[in-house]
Design a protein around this motif. Sequence first.
Motif, PDB file in Angstrom:
ATOM      1  N   ALA A 172      48.353  41.073  40.872  1.00 56.55           N
ATOM      2  CA  ALA A 172      47.212  42.130  40.712  1.00 56.55           C
ATOM      3  C   ALA A 172      46.977  42.501  42.228  1.00 56.55           C
ATOM      4  CB  ALA A 172      45.907  41.860  40.163  1.00 56.55           C
ATOM      5  N   PHE A 173      46.949  41.660  43.159  1.00 56.09           N
ATOM      6  CA  PHE A 173      46.409  42.192  44.455  1.00 56.09           C
ATOM      7  C   PHE A 173      47.896  42.940  45.008  1.00 56.09           C
ATOM      8  CE2 PHE A 173      46.703  41.250  49.024  1.00 56.09           C
ATOM      9  CZ  PHE A 173      45.648  41.684  49.720  1.00 56.09           C
ATOM     10  N   MET A 174      48.978  42.764  44.691  1.00 55.13           N
ATOM     11  CA  MET A 174      50.163  43.465  45.310  1.00 55.13           C
ATOM     12  C   MET A 174      49.965  44.770  44.553  1.00 55.13           C
ATOM     13  SD  MET A 174      53.351  40.788  45.431  1.00 55.13           S
ATOM     14  CE  MET A 174      54.620  41.734  46.265  1.00 55.13           C
ATOM     15  N   MET A 175      49.648  44.959  43.210  1.00 56.63           N
ATOM     16  CA  MET A 175      49.687  46.129  42.473  1.00 56.63           C
ATOM     17  C   MET A 175      48.537  47.051  43.274  1.00 56.63           C
ATOM     18  SD  MET A 175      52.339  45.977  41.033  1.00 56.63           S
ATOM     19  CE  MET A 175      52.027  47.757  40.639  1.00 56.63           C
ATOM     20  N   LEU A 176      47.325  46.392  43.590  1.00 53.43           N
ATOM     21  CA  LEU A 176      46.292  47.276  44.103  1.00 53.43           C
ATOM     22  C   LEU A 176      47.076  47.997  45.471  1.00 53.43           C
ATOM     23  CD1 LEU A 176      43.354  48.157  44.524  1.00 53.43           C
ATOM     24  CD2 LEU A 176      42.865  45.906  45.586  1.00 53.43           C
ATOM     25  N   LEU A 177      47.666  46.982  46.294  1.00 52.91           N
ATOM     26  CA  LEU A 177      48.250  47.574  47.641  1.00 52.91           C
ATOM     27  C   LEU A 177      49.351  48.528  47.255  1.00 52.91           C
ATOM     28  CD1 LEU A 177      48.521  44.578  49.794  1.00 52.91           C
ATOM     29  CD2 LEU A 177      46.580  46.289  49.649  1.00 52.91           C
ATOM     30  N   PHE A 178      49.860  48.441  46.201  1.00 49.99           N
ATOM     31  CA  PHE A 178      50.971  49.742  45.975  1.00 49.99           C
ATOM     32  C   PHE A 178      50.404  50.713  45.330  1.00 49.99           C
ATOM     33  CE2 PHE A 178      54.301  45.934  44.355  1.00 49.99           C
ATOM     34  CZ  PHE A 178      54.550  45.888  45.952  1.00 49.99           C
ATOM     35  N   VAL A 206      46.386  39.135  31.931  1.00 50.67           N
ATOM     36  CA  VAL A 206      47.048  37.827  31.834  1.00 50.67           C
ATOM     37  C   VAL A 206      46.423  36.736  32.490  1.00 50.67           C
ATOM     38  CG1 VAL A 206      48.953  36.530  32.727  1.00 50.67           C
ATOM     39  CG2 VAL A 206      49.314  38.784  31.755  1.00 50.67           C
ATOM     40  N   ALA A 207      45.610  37.000  33.516  1.00 54.52           N
ATOM     41  CA  ALA A 207      44.746  35.819  34.066  1.00 54.52           C
ATOM     42  C   ALA A 207      43.534  35.616  33.368  1.00 54.52           C
ATOM     43  CB  ALA A 207      44.358  36.259  35.540  1.00 54.52           C
ATOM     44  N   ALA A 208      42.982  36.602  32.735  1.00 53.77           N
ATOM     45  CA  ALA A 208      41.672  36.651  32.168  1.00 53.77           C
ATOM     46  C   ALA A 208      41.770  35.652  30.672  1.00 53.77           C
ATOM     47  CB  ALA A 208      41.055  37.749  31.760  1.00 53.77           C
ATOM     48  N   PHE A 209      43.050  35.959  30.079  1.00 53.74           N
ATOM     49  CA  PHE A 209      43.411  35.235  28.577  1.00 53.74           C
ATOM     50  C   PHE A 209      43.787  33.962  28.915  1.00 53.74           C
ATOM     51  CE2 PHE A 209      42.997  39.787  26.934  1.00 53.74           C
ATOM     52  CZ  PHE A 209      42.101  39.372  25.916  1.00 53.74           C
ATOM     53  N   GLY A 210      44.138  33.428  30.112  1.00 51.94           N
ATOM     54  CA  GLY A 210      44.806  31.975  30.381  1.00 51.94           C
ATOM     55  C   GLY A 210      46.237  32.112  29.722  1.00 51.94           C
ATOM     56  N   ALA A 211      47.114  33.238  29.967  1.00 50.61           N
ATOM     57  CA  ALA A 211      48.235  33.388  29.145  1.00 50.61           C
ATOM     58  C   ALA A 211      49.595  32.233  29.479  1.00 50.61           C
ATOM     59  CB  ALA A 211      48.827  34.715  29.634  1.00 50.61           C
ATOM     60  N   GLY A 212      49.198  31.422  30.333  1.00 51.70           N
ATOM     61  CA  GLY A 212      50.090  30.367  30.785  1.00 51.70           C
ATOM     62  C   GLY A 212      49.997  29.086  29.694  1.00 51.70           C
ATOM     63  N   ARG A 213      49.023  29.158  29.019  1.00 48.83           N
ATOM     64  CA  ARG A 213      48.693  28.287  27.917  1.00 48.83           C
ATOM     65  C   ARG A 213      49.569  28.396  26.783  1.00 48.83           C
ATOM     66  NH1 ARG A 213      42.721  29.075  29.143  1.00 48.83           N
ATOM     67  NH2 ARG A 213      42.456  27.724  30.770  1.00 48.83           N
ATOM     68  N   PHE A 260      48.185  51.106  38.886  1.00 55.13           N
ATOM     69  CA  PHE A 260      46.894  50.576  38.463  1.00 55.13           C
ATOM     70  C   PHE A 260      47.005  50.067  37.165  1.00 55.13           C
ATOM     71  CE2 PHE A 260      42.659  51.135  36.488  1.00 55.13           C
ATOM     72  CZ  PHE A 260      41.926  51.124  37.580  1.00 55.13           C
ATOM     73  N   ALA A 261      47.734  50.429  36.173  1.00 53.58           N
ATOM     74  CA  ALA A 261      47.909  49.865  34.920  1.00 53.58           C
ATOM     75  C   ALA A 261      48.323  48.519  35.086  1.00 53.58           C
ATOM     76  CB  ALA A 261      48.779  50.848  33.815  1.00 53.58           C
ATOM     77  N   TYR A 262      49.442  48.273  35.675  1.00 57.81           N
ATOM     78  CA  TYR A 262      50.070  47.108  36.025  1.00 57.81           C
ATOM     79  C   TYR A 262      49.011  46.097  36.431  1.00 57.81           C
ATOM     80  CZ  TYR A 262      54.953  48.465  35.107  1.00 57.81           C
ATOM     81  OH  TYR A 262      56.005  48.686  34.211  1.00 57.81           O
ATOM     82  N   MET A 263      48.131  46.554  37.394  1.00 57.61           N
ATOM     83  CA  MET A 263      47.119  45.583  38.036  1.00 57.61           C
ATOM     84  C   MET A 263      46.124  45.037  36.930  1.00 57.61           C
ATOM     85  SD  MET A 263      44.259  46.448  40.924  1.00 57.61           S
ATOM     86  CE  MET A 263      43.539  47.794  39.766  1.00 57.61           C
ATOM     87  N   LEU A 264      45.896  45.992  36.140  1.00 58.80           N
ATOM     88  CA  LEU A 264      44.967  45.614  34.754  1.00 58.80           C
ATOM     89  C   LEU A 264      45.746  44.619  33.903  1.00 58.80           C
ATOM     90  CD1 LEU A 264      43.162  48.828  33.931  1.00 58.80           C
ATOM     91  CD2 LEU A 264      42.246  47.025  35.376  1.00 58.80           C
TER      92      LEU A 264
END
Length: 184
Positions: free
Chosen positions: A116-122, A147-154, A138-142
């Motif tokens: 998200a940080f990289m996409m903000l800079l892009f 992905v982070a908010a939903f805990g998608a790694g679980r 911007f859409a990729y940043m969201l």
Amino acid sequence: MSSQEVWLESTIGGFTATGRLHTLSVWFILALRLMMGLAFLQSGVDKVLSGSFGAAGYLQNAPPANGSPVADLFVAMGETPWFVDFVDVAVPWGEVLIGLGLLFGVLTRLAAFWGAFMMLLFYLGNWEIGHGYINGDFAYMLVFLAVAAFGAGRILGLDAYIEAYEIDGRPLVERYPWTRYFLG
């Protein structure tokens, strides 16, 4: 597994939003994680293998040419040799590591944060608002933030196993609650 409805609720600044998850939600969250993981891995591998990635010209020229509101910051970064050397390594390898983290669902929140940080800079560097302020960057940043908010790694990811790993009879995330900022 229970067939009970799952509701989300969050309150920010006195405003509360609620919503019910659909049974297919888990698959779409997984799809977002895998899509962004593959996109970043492919982009990073292309840069690493080509060996020709260089940030200086972009930083010094693209943001001023497209009218970025932070063009002066990008130019200053592009005129700082040690910073350019850092970015020349950090962008391609960062994309590779973010991609791998998302594909395998390991350190997912950490990977998604940096994505998200990289996409903000892009977004700021590629400033293209001819069709409005919302563009692909911007859409990729969201997407990364979701992905982070939903805990998608679980979801079919290694984070579920890492979080459950027991240390002295307690799951890792119970023993070290700060790991929730990186896993999930």
